[in-house]
Design a protein around this motif. Structure first.
Motif, PDB file in Angstrom:
ATOM      1  N   ILE A  21       0.838  -1.197   0.000  1.00  0.00           N
ATOM      2  CA  ILE A  21       0.000   0.000   0.000  1.00  0.00           C
ATOM      3  C   ILE A  21       0.876   1.252   0.000  1.00  0.00           C
ATOM      4  O   ILE A  21       0.579   2.217  -0.705  1.00  0.00           O
ATOM      5  CB  ILE A  21      -0.984  -0.021   1.184  1.00  0.00           C
ATOM      6  CG1 ILE A  21      -2.071  -1.063   0.915  1.00  0.00           C
ATOM      7  CG2 ILE A  21      -1.595   1.359   1.420  1.00  0.00           C
ATOM      8  CD1 ILE A  21      -3.106  -1.193   1.992  1.00  0.00           C
ATOM      9  N   ASN A  22       1.957   1.230   0.751  1.00  0.00           N
ATOM     10  CA  ASN A  22       2.856   2.393   0.763  1.00  0.00           C
ATOM     11  C   ASN A  22       3.490   2.637  -0.603  1.00  0.00           C
ATOM     12  O   ASN A  22       3.686   3.787  -1.004  1.00  0.00           O
ATOM     13  CB  ASN A  22       3.931   2.240   1.835  1.00  0.00           C
ATOM     14  CG  ASN A  22       3.405   2.534   3.218  1.00  0.00           C
ATOM     15  OD1 ASN A  22       2.428   3.264   3.376  1.00  0.00           O
ATOM     16  ND2 ASN A  22       4.026   1.956   4.217  1.00  0.00           N
ATOM     17  N   ASP A  23       3.816   1.558  -1.309  1.00  0.00           N
ATOM     18  CA  ASP A  23       4.346   1.719  -2.666  1.00  0.00           C
ATOM     19  C   ASP A  23       3.322   2.422  -3.553  1.00  0.00           C
ATOM     20  O   ASP A  23       3.661   3.361  -4.280  1.00  0.00           O
ATOM     21  CB  ASP A  23       4.687   0.363  -3.294  1.00  0.00           C
ATOM     22  CG  ASP A  23       5.831  -0.356  -2.618  1.00  0.00           C
ATOM     23  OD1 ASP A  23       6.718   0.318  -2.047  1.00  0.00           O
ATOM     24  OD2 ASP A  23       5.833  -1.601  -2.664  1.00  0.00           O
ATOM     25  N   SER A  31      -2.972   9.949  -0.531  1.00  0.00           N
ATOM     26  CA  SER A  31      -2.976   9.568   0.882  1.00  0.00           C
ATOM     27  C   SER A  31      -3.334   8.091   1.052  1.00  0.00           C
ATOM     28  O   SER A  31      -3.864   7.449   0.148  1.00  0.00           O
ATOM     29  CB  SER A  31      -3.998  10.417   1.640  1.00  0.00           C
ATOM     30  OG  SER A  31      -5.298  10.101   1.202  1.00  0.00           O
ATOM     31  N   ARG A  32      -3.062   7.581   2.237  1.00  0.00           N
ATOM     32  CA  ARG A  32      -3.412   6.191   2.569  1.00  0.00           C
ATOM     33  C   ARG A  32      -4.916   5.963   2.432  1.00  0.00           C
ATOM     34  O   ARG A  32      -5.333   4.956   1.852  1.00  0.00           O
ATOM     35  CB  ARG A  32      -2.903   5.863   3.984  1.00  0.00           C
ATOM     36  CG  ARG A  32      -3.387   4.563   4.574  1.00  0.00           C
ATOM     37  CD  ARG A  32      -2.845   3.375   3.800  1.00  0.00           C
ATOM     38  NE  ARG A  32      -3.488   2.150   4.215  1.00  0.00           N
ATOM     39  CZ  ARG A  32      -2.895   1.194   4.907  1.00  0.00           C
ATOM     40  NH1 ARG A  32      -1.640   1.314   5.266  1.00  0.00           N
ATOM     41  NH2 ARG A  32      -3.551   0.101   5.229  1.00  0.00           N
ATOM     42  N   THR A  34      -6.962   7.302   0.428  1.00  0.00           N
ATOM     43  CA  THR A  34      -7.286   7.235  -0.995  1.00  0.00           C
ATOM     44  C   THR A  34      -6.940   5.865  -1.558  1.00  0.00           C
ATOM     45  O   THR A  34      -7.718   5.281  -2.320  1.00  0.00           O
ATOM     46  CB  THR A  34      -6.556   8.343  -1.776  1.00  0.00           C
ATOM     47  OG1 THR A  34      -6.986   9.605  -1.275  1.00  0.00           O
ATOM     48  CG2 THR A  34      -6.833   8.255  -3.258  1.00  0.00           C
ATOM     49  N   VAL A  35      -5.795   5.317  -1.167  1.00  0.00           N
ATOM     50  CA  VAL A  35      -5.427   3.970  -1.621  1.00  0.00           C
ATOM     51  C   VAL A  35      -6.422   2.949  -1.073  1.00  0.00           C
ATOM     52  O   VAL A  35      -6.875   2.059  -1.802  1.00  0.00           O
ATOM     53  CB  VAL A  35      -3.984   3.609  -1.210  1.00  0.00           C
ATOM     54  CG1 VAL A  35      -3.658   2.171  -1.605  1.00  0.00           C
ATOM     55  CG2 VAL A  35      -2.986   4.567  -1.825  1.00  0.00           C
ATOM     56  N   ASP A  36      -6.804   3.096   0.189  1.00  0.00           N
ATOM     57  CA  ASP A  36      -7.796   2.195   0.783  1.00  0.00           C
ATOM     58  C   ASP A  36      -9.110   2.242   0.001  1.00  0.00           C
ATOM     59  O   ASP A  36      -9.732   1.206  -0.249  1.00  0.00           O
ATOM     60  CB  ASP A  36      -8.059   2.556   2.246  1.00  0.00           C
ATOM     61  CG  ASP A  36      -6.864   2.260   3.146  1.00  0.00           C
ATOM     62  OD1 ASP A  36      -5.985   1.457   2.748  1.00  0.00           O
ATOM     63  OD2 ASP A  36      -6.807   2.829   4.245  1.00  0.00           O
ATOM     64  N   LYS A  37      -9.513   3.422  -0.403  1.00  0.00           N
ATOM     65  CA  LYS A  37     -10.745   3.588  -1.174  1.00  0.00           C
ATOM     66  C   LYS A  37     -10.638   2.893  -2.530  1.00  0.00           C
ATOM     67  O   LYS A  37     -11.567   2.200  -2.958  1.00  0.00           O
ATOM     68  CB  LYS A  37     -11.040   5.079  -1.364  1.00  0.00           C
ATOM     69  CG  LYS A  37     -12.306   5.370  -2.114  1.00  0.00           C
ATOM     70  CD  LYS A  37     -12.515   6.881  -2.230  1.00  0.00           C
ATOM     71  CE  LYS A  37     -13.708   7.203  -3.110  1.00  0.00           C
ATOM     72  NZ  LYS A  37     -13.851   8.642  -3.305  1.00  0.00           N
TER      73      LYS A  37
END
Length: 72
Positions: A21-23, A31-32, A34-37
């Motif tokens: 996820i950080n990559d 943002s984190r 946004t990636v989660d979404k």
């Protein structure tokens, strides 16, 4: 490569076969949350490994290429 985390490696190349996820956060510069979404919306392939999401490089790169082509 992050020392705290072991990434799966493609034997034929020296880069990871999967992203964390950080990559993804760094690549997309988002943002984190946004990636989660994006993960919850099934925007690109991912899977859980030991309780953490992993995003196959090949699938993500293809998704990114398609998204980039759609912005032109």
């Amino acid at each position: 490569m992050n020392n705290r985390e072991t990434k799966f490696m493609d034997a034929s190349v020296s880069e990871p076969a999967v992203y964390t996820i950080n990559d993804i956060k760094d690549i997309l510069q988002v943002s984190r949350p946004t990636v989660d979404k994006l993960i919850k919306q099934h925007e690109f392939p991912c899977f859980l490994w030991c309780g953490k999401y992993r995003i196959p490089k090949k699938g993500f790169d293809e998704w990114l290429r398609r998204k980039g082509a759609g912005m032109r």
